[in-house]
Design a protein around this motif. Structure first.
Motif, PDB file in Angstrom:
ATOM      1  N   THR A   1     -99.975 -17.889 -32.771  1.00 16.25           N
ATOM      2  CA  THR A   1    -100.422 -18.605 -33.985  1.00 16.25           C
ATOM      3  C   THR A   1    -100.690 -20.189 -33.481  1.00 16.25           C
ATOM      4  O   THR A   1     -99.326 -20.610 -33.496  1.00 16.25           O
ATOM      5  CB  THR A   1     -99.793 -18.596 -35.126  1.00 16.25           C
ATOM      6  OG1 THR A   1     -99.921 -16.833 -35.621  1.00 16.25           O
ATOM      7  CG2 THR A   1    -100.593 -19.322 -36.217  1.00 16.25           C
ATOM      8  N   PRO A   2    -101.413 -20.802 -33.318  1.00  8.62           N
ATOM      9  CA  PRO A   2    -101.366 -22.568 -32.832  1.00  8.62           C
ATOM     10  C   PRO A   2    -100.543 -23.221 -33.768  1.00  8.62           C
ATOM     11  O   PRO A   2     -99.613 -23.993 -33.444  1.00  8.62           O
ATOM     12  CB  PRO A   2    -103.101 -22.805 -32.821  1.00  8.62           C
ATOM     13  CG  PRO A   2    -103.617 -21.870 -32.398  1.00  8.62           C
ATOM     14  CD  PRO A   2    -102.773 -20.560 -33.379  1.00  8.62           C
ATOM     15  N   ARG A   3    -100.538 -23.094 -35.190  1.00 11.15           N
ATOM     16  CA  ARG A   3     -99.812 -23.797 -35.942  1.00 11.15           C
ATOM     17  C   ARG A   3     -98.422 -23.562 -35.803  1.00 11.15           C
ATOM     18  O   ARG A   3     -97.530 -24.302 -35.875  1.00 11.15           O
ATOM     19  CB  ARG A   3    -100.109 -23.538 -37.374  1.00 11.15           C
ATOM     20  CG  ARG A   3     -99.440 -24.482 -38.409  1.00 11.15           C
ATOM     21  CD  ARG A   3     -99.925 -24.330 -39.818  1.00 11.15           C
ATOM     22  NE  ARG A   3     -99.311 -25.139 -40.953  1.00 11.15           N
ATOM     23  CZ  ARG A   3     -99.298 -26.506 -41.009  1.00 11.15           C
ATOM     24  NH1 ARG A   3    -100.037 -27.030 -40.105  1.00 11.15           N
ATOM     25  NH2 ARG A   3     -98.400 -27.188 -41.765  1.00 11.15           N
ATOM     26  N   PHE A   4     -97.895 -22.274 -35.765  1.00  8.16           N
ATOM     27  CA  PHE A   4     -96.669 -21.889 -35.550  1.00  8.16           C
ATOM     28  C   PHE A   4     -96.052 -22.663 -34.036  1.00  8.16           C
ATOM     29  O   PHE A   4     -94.941 -23.188 -34.065  1.00  8.16           O
ATOM     30  CB  PHE A   4     -96.353 -20.439 -35.277  1.00  8.16           C
ATOM     31  CG  PHE A   4     -95.090 -19.838 -35.263  1.00  8.16           C
ATOM     32  CD1 PHE A   4     -94.411 -19.621 -36.276  1.00  8.16           C
ATOM     33  CD2 PHE A   4     -94.478 -19.622 -33.836  1.00  8.16           C
ATOM     34  CE1 PHE A   4     -92.988 -19.147 -36.356  1.00  8.16           C
ATOM     35  CE2 PHE A   4     -93.184 -19.465 -33.758  1.00  8.16           C
ATOM     36  CZ  PHE A   4     -92.479 -18.903 -35.204  1.00  8.16           C
ATOM     37  N   ALA A   5     -96.848 -22.406 -33.045  1.00  9.81           N
ATOM     38  CA  ALA A   5     -96.727 -23.103 -31.786  1.00  9.81           C
ATOM     39  C   ALA A   5     -96.348 -24.463 -31.750  1.00  9.81           C
ATOM     40  O   ALA A   5     -95.409 -24.986 -31.217  1.00  9.81           O
ATOM     41  CB  ALA A   5     -97.639 -22.722 -30.684  1.00  9.81           C
ATOM     42  N   ASP A   6     -97.286 -25.348 -32.544  1.00  9.79           N
ATOM     43  CA  ASP A   6     -96.983 -26.688 -32.757  1.00  9.79           C
ATOM     44  C   ASP A   6     -95.950 -27.012 -33.375  1.00  9.79           C
ATOM     45  O   ASP A   6     -95.292 -28.059 -33.230  1.00  9.79           O
ATOM     46  CB  ASP A   6     -98.450 -27.362 -33.288  1.00  9.79           C
ATOM     47  CG  ASP A   6     -99.829 -27.205 -32.728  1.00  9.79           C
ATOM     48  OD1 ASP A   6     -99.525 -27.335 -31.448  1.00  9.79           O
ATOM     49  OD2 ASP A   6    -100.710 -27.370 -33.344  1.00  9.79           O
ATOM     50  N   THR A   7     -95.655 -26.185 -34.631  1.00 10.05           N
ATOM     51  CA  THR A   7     -94.404 -26.616 -35.167  1.00 10.05           C
ATOM     52  C   THR A   7     -93.086 -26.274 -34.469  1.00 10.05           C
ATOM     53  O   THR A   7     -92.083 -27.134 -34.629  1.00 10.05           O
ATOM     54  CB  THR A   7     -94.320 -25.696 -36.627  1.00 10.05           C
ATOM     55  OG1 THR A   7     -95.528 -25.979 -37.134  1.00 10.05           O
ATOM     56  CG2 THR A   7     -93.109 -26.174 -37.344  1.00 10.05           C
TER      57      THR A   7
END
Length: 594
Positions: free
Chosen positions: A114-120
């Motif tokens: 998940t991109p949001r998880f990876a960014d966080t």
């Protein structure tokens, strides 16, 4: 200020869990040093008053007291720094452990895709080195509160109007808080650009990719794209920093006006004989200290707000829904397979995507089956393997192991019964013992088991070339170890898989991609013996994913995937006679190697 209380609670709880005695010692020294600061101003007032009155002895004693308090302030600050420096190190290590645990909070890989998880995850990883500064800020803010309280009392005793000065100190603090929120929002918006920019820079300069980038002449292209991404992120951060600077400057200007008014008030009172000169000295000293305290408070709050955001992001990394709400209700994996594995209308799509990578796959894999999976790139082969390994849960349908739905089984228990060698296997630049032993951590100190796994993987010559044997270092990134070829690394990856005892599922995903023809033939002969042995002992299912059709002929059952759908299943001769995609691909490859 919404992040301040959670940040303080997070940092102090973390420090208490790491070393409560060191925390109390550091807090006591910070408090003692901070109390000394306003008391120095009080001594200077007395020194001035006693000197003007001609009482030299008292003046000397007050001067010595001021000097002693100054030395105390410096000493306490120094020794407190040593205490919370070590405490900060412990806290950073603890947070690193928590981050790793959260990154693997689910047995599956859905969160990591998940991109949001990876960014966080990237933001938290970047912020963790600031843990030491955050803990220091938490302790210093407590000391600063003591200073401000005592300063307010001293000012209020001189003139109640002077109590407005500490209140005005809240204006730049609130402005700084608003400025920090702007920066936090900008950092989150810039994170995808910065993450991609770092990746492009790694590709251009990394040991594994630099040679290919150089030969392709791709460095200018990569750097230009890196520059665009970094500029996009920098523009977002630059605008936020400009607005934040304006807010902070406005807050500081407001306090500066109050500071000037306080000085004017006491000087005017002194001119009219209302206040003695000592009071003027006291107010000027306290006001100067207060100015420094406000500036320090803004810096500390900025650091603490960063820590609060990091704590919030750590919480955001926690899986929204655990794989099993109650692990005690989960079913254990069987010790042996008697029936096998069944897929019922299994479909899968990656998080955030609407495209089905697998679509309505129904299949029975009897216990003891040697299964091969073929198909063109992107057909869904590796995804099918990851579903069988429990690394993903189907978004539709279910997978049964001896009649037990994997969704109801304990993922860790099932994964402990799987031996794998993926195409993108890990290259662990550690000791040879660690590189191999991670395949079954219970046997990492069992030299005989490790040597047997290395022999089974035809990796004994690799082990013999490592100075120090099992305790020798592999790779040169972290020491003077042995550099290995791609094929040698792959043999060590295979040894990790072969170390696993009594697996119920054996998976080789393109295991021969880095091997020469002779090594490939040896590998599959070893694999065939391993399949036969595991079949006899545990009824294990073996899965081979390969593009080389010459290696899949040994399989009992061959699956042919196309665009995520199962289009053919059967033995080699059966599929050739039936025609279709398998026969087409097989004959095409046979002509190439003829």
């Amino acid at each position: 200020m919404t992040d301040l209380i959670p940040a303080l609670r997070h940092l102090l709880t973390l420090a208490w869990q790491c070393d409560p005695r060191r925390l109390l010692r550091a807090a006591a020294m910070v408090a003692a040093g901070c109390l000394a600061t306003p008391l120095i101003a009080l001594c200077l007032k007395g020194l001035t008053t006693e000197t003007l009155a001609g009482r030299g002895g008292s003046a000397v004693l007050l001067g010595l007291a001021a000097a002693a308090l100054l030395v105390l302030e410096l000493m306490m600050g120094h020794f407190a720094h040593l205490a919370y420096f070590e405490l900060g190190d412990l806290g950073e290590v603890e947070l690193q452990n928590r981050l790793v645990a959260l990154a693997h909070g689910r047995p599956g890989l859905e969160d990591l895709d998940t991109p949001r998880f990876a960014d966080t995850l990237a933001l938290v990883r970047d912020d963790l080195p600031r843990t030491r500064a955050s803990l220091e800020a938490a302790l210093q803010l407590g000391g600063l509160a003591i200073q401000l309280g005592l300063t307010a009392v001293l000012l209020g005793l001189l003139d109640p109007w002077l109590l407005l000065l500490p209140l005005l100190g809240a204006v730049p603090v609130l402005a700084g808080n608003r400025a920090q929120r702007l920066l936090d929002t900008a950092k989150e918006s810039a994170a995808p650009h910065q993450r991609l920019g770092r990746h492009l820079l790694d590709v251009a300069t990394g040991h594994a990719t630099a040679k290919e980038a150089r030969l392709a002449g791709a460095a200018p292209f990569l750097l230009a794209r890196h520059h665009r991404e970094w500029q996009a992120g920098t523009r977002l951060l630059g605008r936020a920093h400009t607005r934040a600077a304006a807010l902070r400057a406005g807050g500081q200007l407001c306090f500066a006006l109050g500071y000037a008014a306080a000085i004017w008030l006491v000087v005017r009172q002194a001119q009219h004989g209302v206040s003695p000169l000592g009071d003027v000295i006291l107010v000027i000293t306290l006001a100067a200290q207060l100015s420094l305290q406000v500036g320090t408070a803004i810096q500390l709050l900025t650091v603490l707000q960063d820590a609060g955001r990091t704590a919030h992001r750590l919480d955001a990394l926690k899986p929204l829904t655990p794989f099993h709400a109650n692990k005690s209700d989960a079913t254990s994996a069987p010790l042996v397979l008697t029936r096998g594995i069944r897929l019922e209308h299994v479909s899968f799509q990656y998080p955030g995507s609407t495209r089905r990578v697998l679509d309505d796959v129904t299949l029975d894999i009897p216990a003891g089956t040697a299964l091969a999976v073929v198909g063109e790139n992107g057909a869904g082969k590796s995804t099918l393997v990851k579903l069988l390994c429990g690394l993903y849960r189907p978004t539709g349908g279910r997978i049964l192991v001896d009649g037990v739905d994997l969704a109801a089984a304990d993922p860790a228990d099932w994964q402990h019964r799987i031996a794998t060698l993926f195409q993108d296997f890990a290259r662990l630049e550690l000791r040879l013992r660690d590189n191999t032993g991670i395949g079954d951590l219970d046997r990492i100190d069992d030299d005989a088991a490790l040597s047997a796994a290395l022999d089974a993987a035809e990796a004994a010559p690799v082990a013999a070339a490592v100075p120090g044997g099992l305790d020798g270092l592999i790779g040169r990134s972290y020491g003077d170890g042995v550099d290995l070829s791609g094929g040698q690394w792959q043999k060590l990856g295979l040894a990790r898989a072969l170390l696993r005892r009594d697996p119920l599922l054996l998976v080789l995903d393109e295991p021969a991609s880095a091997l020469d023809a002779a090594a490939e033939q040896t590998l599959f002969e070893r694999f065939a013996r391993l399949v036969a042995d595991s079949r006899a002992r545990t009824g294990a299912v073996s899965v081979l994913v390969s593009h080389r059709f010459s290696t899949v002929r040994m399989a009992d059952l061959i699956l042919v995937l196309e665009h995520g759908r199962l289009v053919q299943a059967g033995g080699h001769r059966e599929l050739l006679d039936a025609g279709g995609l398998y026969a087409e691909l097989y004959r095409l490859q046979a002509r190439v190697y003829a």
